[in-house]
Design an enzyme around this catalytic site. Structure first.
Site, PDB file in Angstrom:
ATOM      1  N   HIS A  43       0.803  -1.413   0.078  1.00  0.00           N
ATOM      2  CA  HIS A  43      -0.032  -0.092  -0.048  1.00  0.00           C
ATOM      3  C   HIS A  43       0.840   1.151   0.051  1.00  0.00           C
ATOM      4  O   HIS A  43       0.924   1.889   0.987  1.00  0.00           O
ATOM      5  CB  HIS A  43      -0.916   0.113   1.199  1.00  0.00           C
ATOM      6  N   GLU A  70      -2.694  -1.559  -3.096  1.00  0.00           N
ATOM      7  CA  GLU A  70      -3.580  -0.864  -2.446  1.00  0.00           C
ATOM      8  C   GLU A  70      -3.312   0.382  -2.624  1.00  0.00           C
ATOM      9  O   GLU A  70      -2.141   0.833  -2.301  1.00  0.00           O
ATOM     10  CB  GLU A  70      -3.740  -1.341  -1.215  1.00  0.00           C
ATOM     11  N   HIS A 190      -8.248  -5.301   7.789  1.00  0.00           N
ATOM     12  CA  HIS A 190      -7.704  -4.296   8.597  1.00  0.00           C
ATOM     13  C   HIS A 190      -8.144  -4.823  10.028  1.00  0.00           C
ATOM     14  O   HIS A 190      -9.181  -5.375  10.406  1.00  0.00           O
ATOM     15  CB  HIS A 190      -8.808  -2.988   8.349  1.00  0.00           C
TER      16      HIS A 190
END
Length: 237
Positions: A43, A70, A190
Site C-alpha cells: 500500500h 492498494e 484491517h
C-alpha cells in the site's frame, strides 16, 4: 480455503527507520511466499513512509503468487498500477496524511469517479476491489460501479470482537449476502489477527482473500515469520 495475502508495508517501515536496505523488502516478499503466503499486498502512500513506488516496480518480477496493490487512486498511483499491472488493485479512499486506512468508499457519492477508474482497470486486465464499510447500500453501489470485488473494512469487527463477537460480525454477514446477490467477490482486511480471524472466516461464506500486515508482522517478532504465516493459514482452513 480463503487466501492469505501478506501486507509487507511494516517491513518497509522498519527499513526506512534506519535507512539502507535492511530488512530487504524484496527478500521478505520471497520469504512470505516460500512460507506459504498466497499473495503479497503493498500500500504505497504519497509520502512513501513505508512502501516506496520503486519497491512496487522491484517486486513485480519476483512475486509468483498474487500481487495486490492498494491505494488512493491519485494520478501517480494509477500510473504505477498501469505500469506494473498487478493481478489486483484495491482502491482505498485514504487521505494523504492518514496513519492507516480508516473508512471505506461511499460508492453512491463517488459513483462516476469509481466507475471510470474501474472500467479503465478492467480494460488493462486488472481485477479491481474497492475498500468498503459493511453497509448494504454501499454494496449495492459497488455493484453499480462495476467492481469485481469488495474488501470489507474489518476495523469495527475487530474492535468489538472480544466484547460481543456475534454483534460484531452481524453487519458483515448482511453485507456478504448482499454482495453475493450481485455476484461480487469478497475480500476482507484491517486489524485481523490470530484471535479474530477464524471466527470471521467461519461466518463469512465465500470469503476469497484476507490481507493482513500489521498484526502478522508483530506476531512474527515473537513467533518467527514462517511459523506466523503457518498459524494464520491454519485459521483460514
Amino acid at each position: 480455503m480463503t487466501k492469505l495475502s501478506v501486507n509487507i508495508n511494516k517491513i518497509a517501515t522498519l527499513r526506512n527507520a534506519r535507512g539502507g536496505d535492511r530488512p530487504n523488502v524484496v527478500q521478505a516478499a520471497k520469504d512470505c511466499e516460500r512460507f506459504g503466503a498466497q499473495g503479497i499486498t503493498v500500500h504505497p502512500r504519497p509520502d512513501e513512509r513505508h512502501i516506496r513506488y520503486q519497491d512496487v516496480y522491484d517486486l513485480k518480477p519476483i512475486v509468483t503468487t498474487e500481487f495486490n496493490i492498494e491505494g488512493n487512486p491519485t494520478p501517480d498511483f494509477l500510473k504505477l498500477v498501469k505500469d506494473v499491472k498487478p493481478e489486483q488493485v484495491t482502491l482505498v479512499p485514504d487521505a494523504p496524511d492518514a496513519i492507516t486506512s480508516n473508512a471505506g468508499w461511499d460508492t453512491i457519492k463517488h459513483k462516476d469517479f469509481l466507475t471510470d477508474i474501474i472500467s479503465e482497470m478492467k480494460s488493462l486486465g486488472i481485477r479491481t476491489s474497492i475498500f468498503v464499510d459493511p453497509l448494504e447500500s454501499i454494496i449495492e453501489g459497488a455493484a453499480i460501479v462495476g467492481t469485481d470485488r469488495v474488501e470489507l473494512y474489518t476495523e469495527d469487527y475487530a474492535r468489538h470482537y472480544h466484547s460481543n463477537r456475534k454483534a460484531a460480525i452481524a453487519p458483515y454477514v448482511k453485507a456478504v449476502v448482499k454482495a453475493q446477490e450481485y455476484g461480487i467477490g469478497l475480500n476482507a482486511g484491517h486489524d485481523l489477527d490470530l484471535d479474530n480471524l477464524k471466527y470471521l472466516k467461519d461466518n463469512l461464506p465465500g470469503l476469497l482473500e484476507v490481507s493482513i500486515g500489521h498484526a502478522l508482522i508483530c506476531d512474527a517478532l515473537y513467533l518467527g515469520l514462517e511459523n506466523t504465516i503457518q498459524l494464520y493459514l491454519r485459521q483460514l482452513k
